[in-house]
Design a protein around this motif. Structure first.
Motif, short mmCIF file in Angstrom:
data_model
loop_
_atom_site.label_atom_id
_atom_site.label_comp_id
_atom_site.label_asym_id
_atom_site.label_seq_id
_atom_site.Cartn_x
_atom_site.Cartn_y
_atom_site.Cartn_z
N TYR A 510 116.75 -14.78 60.11
CA TYR A 510 115.57 -15.33 60.79
C TYR A 510 115.81 -15.46 62.29
N ASN A 511 117.00 -15.87 62.67
CA ASN A 511 117.29 -16.01 64.11
C ASN A 511 117.19 -14.67 64.82
N SER A 512 117.70 -13.62 64.18
CA SER A 512 117.61 -12.28 64.78
C SER A 512 116.15 -11.87 64.93
N MET A 513 115.34 -12.12 63.89
CA MET A 513 113.93 -11.76 63.94
C MET A 513 113.20 -12.57 65.02
N MET A 514 113.51 -13.87 65.11
CA MET A 514 112.87 -14.71 66.11
C MET A 514 113.22 -14.25 67.52
N GLN A 515 114.49 -13.90 67.74
CA GLN A 515 114.91 -13.41 69.06
C GLN A 515 114.21 -12.10 69.39
N GLY A 516 114.03 -11.25 68.35
CA GLY A 516 113.31 -9.99 68.57
C GLY A 516 111.87 -10.21 68.96
N TYR A 517 111.21 -11.12 68.25
CA TYR A 517 109.82 -11.43 68.58
C TYR A 517 109.72 -12.02 69.99
N CYS A 518 110.64 -12.91 70.32
CA CYS A 518 110.58 -13.54 71.65
C CYS A 518 110.80 -12.50 72.76
N ARG A 519 111.72 -11.58 72.53
CA ARG A 519 111.94 -10.52 73.53
C ARG A 519 110.67 -9.69 73.72
N ALA A 520 109.93 -9.51 72.60
CA ALA A 520 108.70 -8.72 72.68
C ALA A 520 107.51 -9.55 73.15
N GLY A 521 107.76 -10.83 73.45
CA GLY A 521 106.68 -11.71 73.93
C GLY A 521 105.78 -12.22 72.83
N LYS A 522 106.18 -12.02 71.56
CA LYS A 522 105.37 -12.48 70.43
C LYS A 522 105.91 -13.85 69.95
N ILE A 523 105.70 -14.86 70.80
CA ILE A 523 106.30 -16.17 70.55
C ILE A 523 105.67 -16.83 69.33
N GLU A 524 104.34 -16.64 69.13
CA GLU A 524 103.67 -17.25 67.99
C GLU A 524 104.23 -16.71 66.67
N ASP A 525 104.52 -15.39 66.64
CA ASP A 525 105.12 -14.80 65.43
C ASP A 525 106.49 -15.41 65.17
N HIS A 527 107.41 -18.40 66.07
CA HIS A 527 107.20 -19.78 65.61
C HIS A 527 106.83 -19.82 64.13
N ARG A 528 106.03 -18.83 63.68
CA ARG A 528 105.67 -18.76 62.26
C ARG A 528 106.91 -18.52 61.39
N LEU A 529 107.84 -17.74 61.93
CA LEU A 529 109.10 -17.52 61.19
C LEU A 529 109.88 -18.82 61.04
N LEU A 530 109.85 -19.64 62.10
CA LEU A 530 110.53 -20.95 62.03
C LEU A 530 109.94 -21.80 60.92
N GLU A 531 108.62 -21.77 60.80
CA GLU A 531 107.95 -22.51 59.72
C GLU A 531 108.30 -21.91 58.37
N GLY A 532 108.42 -20.57 58.33
CA GLY A 532 108.79 -19.88 57.08
C GLY A 532 110.18 -20.24 56.61
N MET A 533 111.08 -20.46 57.56
CA MET A 533 112.44 -20.88 57.21
C MET A 533 112.40 -22.19 56.44
N SER A 534 111.65 -23.14 56.95
CA SER A 534 111.56 -24.45 56.33
C SER A 534 110.97 -24.35 54.93
N CYS A 535 109.95 -23.50 54.76
CA CYS A 535 109.34 -23.32 53.45
C CYS A 535 110.32 -22.75 52.44
N ARG A 536 111.26 -21.93 52.91
CA ARG A 536 112.26 -21.34 52.02
C ARG A 536 113.48 -22.23 51.83
N GLY A 537 113.45 -23.40 52.45
CA GLY A 537 114.57 -24.31 52.30
C GLY A 537 115.75 -23.95 53.18
N ILE A 538 115.51 -23.13 54.21
CA ILE A 538 116.58 -22.75 55.14
C ILE A 538 116.44 -23.62 56.39
N ARG A 539 117.47 -24.38 56.68
CA ARG A 539 117.40 -25.32 57.81
C ARG A 539 117.61 -24.56 59.12
#
Length: 626
Positions: A510-525, A527-539
């Motif tokens: 998830y961190n790799s994907m989030m960094q990729g989205y942020c580099r591409a300027g897709k910050i909202e995407d 942020h949704r991954l961050l919420e997805g982590m919590s739903c999957r029980g990943i802190r």
């Protein structure tokens, strides 16, 4: 037909006991007179019990093989009964018969006769054949053996014990217990050795409840235990982790007149060592000595390994010296444990010293010995010395294995030498050493770090072609590489592939994907991954939040950036210098530095010293304001 007449006919029709047809042709060609009609050949002698019995008695096994397809079950059974007092002949007879000619009844007769030999080897082999042939059920075999015993007037029930033993060997617990039940219903009890086989099978298969049920039943039926029974039950308690109970059980043994053996105490010592209780293991060692039971090499080996795992190298060294003082010779495994312990403690010099001691005492180092030393050298960045170790191995005719190459490839990967990694890979293939998923994971990491993502994808395709299942680490390397290469679409497809293969993503994914989205300027995407982590029980960790803080700050969304900062603090997580620098830079660049001073004070109050980037951002903010 009388036996003497059969014998004359048998000799006449067989030149060196060749098959009938060959002998007649050979005789006819020699006796043929031209211009005179040849007489029809005499019919072959009929296969009678007398002819078979004579052939078996005189060991004419080639003849038995020749007529084997024509033998009926009735003829085979009558022959077996005839030779019921000659197990050796019966075994040879059966070995020369086509197995398709044997019925369950024939097998059972042969097994019952073979069971009268001093060794049960042949009887067990025939039982295995019969069971695996699937021509009868286990109940059919059981009652077949009972019938064979009656037909042969054998008083012993050993043949049923052997049936249970063979089912134990084949690890067929249900059949074992059913045959045991059938024996009990007939008023027959298995021997203690058979019961021990049953217990041993249940212990090996971790069928704990069944082992205890059997032991209780043995006690109820009055089947007396022996030292092997007690040792197995102690091993069972060891597997359950009930070591105190195992010690109490030793006392029960002694009250029944059975003296514990070195195996008894070794089992309990091993249990304490596995549970990480070196003090308990040492206490049992002292009990052994108090009872004049000398420890053996295995005893010391288990204890030394336990000490090394606990990092107690000096105590392990003391045990090694005591072992040698007792006249016991340490094995390569024991020295490997000492070397492994020293390596884990970072004491490379001591590890090499133990390798030297091995060789001095004539104990040849193993490939594991070298693998541990090479691994330690690569961790300390001493790659050239690791190469020298390879040469030393080959000089001693100790050949590197896939683990050796994996260690080297990983070492050169950390050193940034991609070219050497692929040379080692080619060397593995040329030597016929099959690369493992660890090998491919390291190579994919090398390619990903070098942004050679096309080659990394091609290597993944090769891994899949070989039937090797990629693991989480391999996927993380690929996803991280594609995200760093700004190829978020390929990273997403790999994430979907992971989920298709039921490989659960972790925080690294998830961190790799989030960094990729942020580099591409897709910050909202992101942020949704961050919420997805919590739903999957990943802190989420600080890297997850840092990615968002940096992304929002860079884009100038300071309200969102500070909101992420507050969420992070509410979870009891501390911001890093990277996060503070991003917030200060964003504040100075996009909002005139209104939060910059407060962030700087907060940063210092948490013991994080500003660096050049911090001051450059502040200076730029002042200049922009001015």
């Amino acid at each position: 037909m009388k036996p003497c007449k059969i014998l004359r006919l048998y000799k006449l029709s067989h030149h060196r006991f060749l098959p009938f047809e060959f002998s007649r042709r050979h005789f006819s060609s020699l006796s043929h007179v031209p211009n005179q009609p040849s007489l029809p050949p005499p019919p072959p002698p009929s296969i009678t019990p007398e002819l078979i019995n004579f052939s078996v008695k005189t060991a004419h096994w080639h003849f038995i093989k020749h007529i084997s397809p024509n033998l009926t079950p009735a003829l085979i059974s009558s022959t077996l009964i005839h030779f019921r007092h000659s197990p050796d002949l019966v075994i040879s007879f059966i070995q020369n018969i086509d197995r398709n000619s044997l019925t369950t009844e024939c097998y059972c007769l042969a097994i019952a006769i073979a069971s009268r030999q001093p060794s049960p080897k042949h009887a067990l082999q025939l039982l295995k054949e019969l069971i695996n042939s699937c021509v009868s059920t286990h109940r059919g075999i059981f009652y077949g053996l009972v019938g064979a015993r009656d037909a042969l007037s054998i008083s012993s029930w050993i043949v049923l014990d052997l049936l249970i033993r063979e089912f134990c060997e084949l690890k067929r617990g249900d059949e074992v217990m059913e045959c045991f039940g059938l024996m009990k219903s007939m008023g027959v009890l298995p021997k203690i050795e058979t019961c021990n086989c049953m217990l041993s099978m249940f212990v090996r298969l971790n069928m704990i409840d069944k082992a205890w049920d059997l032991y209780d039943e043995m006690f109820r039926l009055g089947i007396s235990s022996n030292i092997f029974t007690f040792n197995m039950m102690i091993n069972l308690m060891r597997k359950e982790g009930k070591l105190k109970k195992a010690e109490e059980f030793v006392g029960c043994m002694e009250s029944l007149g059975f003296n514990p053996t070195v195996v008894t105490y070794n089992t309990i010592i091993y249990g304490y060592c596995v549970s990480g209780d070196s003090e308990g293991a040492n206490r049992i060692l002292e009990t052994m000595r108090a009872k004049d039971i000398d420890p053996e090499s295995y005893t010391y080996g288990v204890l030394i390994n336990c000490m090394c795992q606990d990092g107690k190298i000096e105590e392990a060294a003391t045990l090694l010296r005591k072992m040698e003082e007792c006249g016991l010779v340490p094995t390569a495994v024991i020295y490997n444990n000492m070397i492994d312990g020293c390596c884990k403690n970072g004491d490379l010099e001591k590890a090499f010293d133990y390798r030297h001691q091995m060789e001095k005492k004539g104990i040849m180092p193993t490939v594991s010995t070298y693998n541990m030393l090479i691994h330690m050298l690569t961790l300390k960045g001493k790659i050239s010395k690791a190469d020298d170790m390879i040469k030393d191995m080959e000089a001693k005719k100790i050949f590197p294995d896939e683990i050796t190459y994996n260690i080297l490839i990983n070492g050169y990967r950390n050193a940034g030498n991609a070219e050497k990694d692929f040379r080692l890979y080619d060397e593995m293939l040329s030597k016929g050493i099959e690369p493992t998923y660890v090998t491919y994971t390291s190579l994919i990491n090398v390619l990903a770090n070098g942004k050679r993502m096309k080659e990394a994808d091609d290597l993944l395709a090769k891994v899949l072609e070989k039937g090797i299942r990629p693991d989480l680490v391999m996927f993380n390397a690929l996803i991280g590489g594609h995200c760093a290469d700004a190829n978020i679409e390929r990273a997403l497809s790999l994430l979907n592939e992971m989920e298709r293969m039921r490989i659960t993503p972790d925080e690294v994914t998830y961190n790799s994907m989030m960094q990729g989205y942020c580099r591409a300027g897709k910050i909202e995407d992101a942020h949704r991954l961050l919420e997805g982590m919590s739903c999957r029980g990943i802190r989420p960790d600080y890297i997850s939040f840092n990615s968002l803080i940096c992304g929002y700050s860079k884009r100038g969304d300071m309200v969102d950036a500070l909101s992420v900062r507050d969420e992070m603090l509410s979870l009891g997580m501390s911001l890093t210098r990277v996060a503070y620098n991003a917030l200060i830079e964003g504040s100075c660049k996009h909002e005139g530095g209104c939060h910059a001073e407060g962030l700087l004070k907060e940063m210092v109050s948490k013991g994080i010293n500003p660096d050049d980037s911090t001051y450059i951002s502040l200076i730029k903010g002042v200049m922009n304001t001015g």
